[in-house]
Design a protein around this motif. Structure first.
Motif, mmCIF file in Angstrom:
data_model
loop_
_atom_site.group_PDB
_atom_site.id
_atom_site.type_symbol
_atom_site.label_atom_id
_atom_site.label_comp_id
_atom_site.label_asym_id
_atom_site.label_seq_id
_atom_site.Cartn_x
_atom_site.Cartn_y
_atom_site.Cartn_z
ATOM 1 N N GLU A 137 0.941 -1.040 0.141
ATOM 2 C CA GLU A 137 -0.124 -0.054 0.004
ATOM 3 C C GLU A 137 0.881 1.268 0.007
ATOM 4 O OE1 GLU A 137 -2.383 0.879 3.425
ATOM 5 O OE2 GLU A 137 -3.856 1.763 2.394
ATOM 6 N N ILE A 138 0.522 2.322 -0.713
ATOM 7 C CA ILE A 138 0.994 3.511 -0.888
ATOM 8 C C ILE A 138 0.403 4.561 -0.283
ATOM 9 C CG2 ILE A 138 2.388 5.270 -2.211
ATOM 10 C CD1 ILE A 138 3.119 2.944 -4.233
ATOM 11 N N GLY A 139 0.302 5.135 0.871
ATOM 12 C CA GLY A 139 -0.643 6.133 1.254
ATOM 13 C C GLY A 139 0.186 7.430 0.734
ATOM 14 N N ILE A 140 -0.843 8.490 0.320
ATOM 15 C CA ILE A 140 -0.358 9.669 -0.176
ATOM 16 C C ILE A 140 -1.211 10.828 0.448
ATOM 17 C CG2 ILE A 140 0.280 10.957 -2.444
ATOM 18 C CD1 ILE A 140 -0.540 7.941 -3.613
ATOM 19 N N VAL A 184 -0.956 -2.081 -3.740
ATOM 20 C CA VAL A 184 -0.455 -2.656 -4.805
ATOM 21 C C VAL A 184 0.051 -4.234 -4.667
ATOM 22 C CG1 VAL A 184 2.255 -2.587 -5.356
ATOM 23 C CG2 VAL A 184 0.934 -0.616 -4.628
ATOM 24 N N GLN A 185 0.000 -4.870 -5.839
ATOM 25 C CA GLN A 185 -0.037 -6.240 -5.885
ATOM 26 C C GLN A 185 1.275 -6.706 -5.448
ATOM 27 O OE1 GLN A 185 -1.003 -6.884 -9.878
ATOM 28 N NE2 GLN A 185 -3.261 -6.889 -9.443
ATOM 29 N N THR A 225 -4.108 -4.611 8.567
ATOM 30 C CA THR A 225 -5.587 -4.956 8.432
ATOM 31 C C THR A 225 -5.655 -5.518 7.064
ATOM 32 O OG1 THR A 225 -6.474 -2.776 7.889
ATOM 33 C CG2 THR A 225 -6.473 -3.344 10.215
ATOM 34 N N LEU A 226 -4.630 -5.288 6.346
ATOM 35 C CA LEU A 226 -4.832 -5.710 4.727
ATOM 36 C C LEU A 226 -4.731 -7.170 4.578
ATOM 37 C CD1 LEU A 226 -2.129 -2.968 3.498
ATOM 38 C CD2 LEU A 226 -4.638 -3.115 2.574
ATOM 39 N N THR A 227 -5.497 -7.847 3.730
ATOM 40 C CA THR A 227 -5.441 -9.088 3.551
ATOM 41 C C THR A 227 -5.032 -9.193 1.968
ATOM 42 O OG1 THR A 227 -7.746 -9.046 2.476
ATOM 43 C CG2 THR A 227 -7.535 -9.553 4.852
ATOM 44 N N GLN A 228 -4.497 -10.773 1.700
ATOM 45 C CA GLN A 228 -4.226 -11.096 0.427
ATOM 46 C C GLN A 228 -5.209 -10.771 -0.775
ATOM 47 O OE1 GLN A 228 -1.062 -12.193 -0.496
ATOM 48 N NE2 GLN A 228 -1.716 -12.187 -2.456
ATOM 49 N N GLY A 281 -5.113 -4.818 -5.972
ATOM 50 C CA GLY A 281 -4.306 -3.661 -6.151
ATOM 51 C C GLY A 281 -3.762 -3.695 -7.779
ATOM 52 N N ILE A 282 -2.980 -2.738 -7.977
ATOM 53 C CA ILE A 282 -2.215 -2.484 -9.048
ATOM 54 C C ILE A 282 -0.708 -2.757 -9.111
ATOM 55 C CG2 ILE A 282 -3.883 -0.820 -9.893
ATOM 56 C CD1 ILE A 282 -1.854 1.162 -9.506
#
Ligand code: AMP
Ligand code: MG
Length: 184
Positions: A32-35, A53-54, A69-72, A78-79
């Motif tokens: 993940e990219i937080g912006i 992001v994959q 908290t992110l799951t597969q 994602g991209i």
């Protein structure tokens, strides 16, 4: 070329992780990219975004889900990392602006991942480390984590800790406090 000084881009990444070492044939990768864009004139956070992001060389462990908290399943939607880097450049003009993160980890991971995949580094060399800046401004004996900095400032942590978008937003709030105090 001088940096475009309208906004600063505040970045916070999440990555695949494990309790100890990565399992064989896996390595930590950005998921993940937080912006958060930060308006220099008003010294306030402006916008918040999250790009999932994959991962290509690793999987999201249970431990990683506990932290982020992110799951597969989520990151599968994602991209590719290359496309995420292109969005940073095209939408956020990340090579033309000053950018910032809390510590050096985000910068190091981007450098490493871009190098190993032969993807152009999407940022300028103009990086601000808000963790160090905060420790100096507060005359702390030792730099503190993001949650600790919010506590010192009596600011509630907004959103979910260890999610990129929310972390970037909270880092921007810390940065806002630093800048507004300096300007007064
Ligand atoms: P953060 O920005 O603090 O959410 O952390 C960024 C990344 O660092 C996370 O996505 C994890 O990959 C890694 N990380 C954070 N905390 C831990 C921890 N306690 N153990 C292992 N890895 C961690
Ligand atoms: Mg984070």
């Amino acid at each position: 070329m001088p940096a475009k000084l309208d906004h600063i881009i505040i970045i916070d990444i999440e990555a695949t992780c494990w309790e100890k070492n990565p399992p064989p044939h896996q390595e930590s990768e950005i998921i993940e990219i937080g912006i958060c864009t930060f308006d220099i004139a008003s010294a306030k956070p402006l916008t918040k975004d999250s790009i999932l992001v994959q991962p290509e060389r690793s999987q999201v462990s249970e431990f990683c889900t506990q932290i982020t908290t992110l799951t597969q399943t989520q990151v599968d939607q994602g991209i590719p990392f290359r496309d995420a880097c292109a969005i940073l450049q095209d939408k956020y003009l990340s090579q033309k602006r000053v950018w910032a993160s809390y510590g050096e980890y985000d910068k190091n991971q981007f450098q490493k991942q871009c190098q190993s995949r032969h993807i152009p580094y999407p940022f300028s060399s103009n990086h601000l480390n808000i963790k160090t800046l905060f420790a100096i401004v507060q005359a702390l004996p030792k730099a503190t984590g993001m949650a600790g900095a919010l506590e010192i400032l009596n600011l509630p942590l907004e959103g979910t800790h260890h999610r990129g978008g929310d972390d970037a937003w909270n880092i921007a709030r810390i940065f806002s406090h630093i800048i507004l105090t300096a300007r007064n």
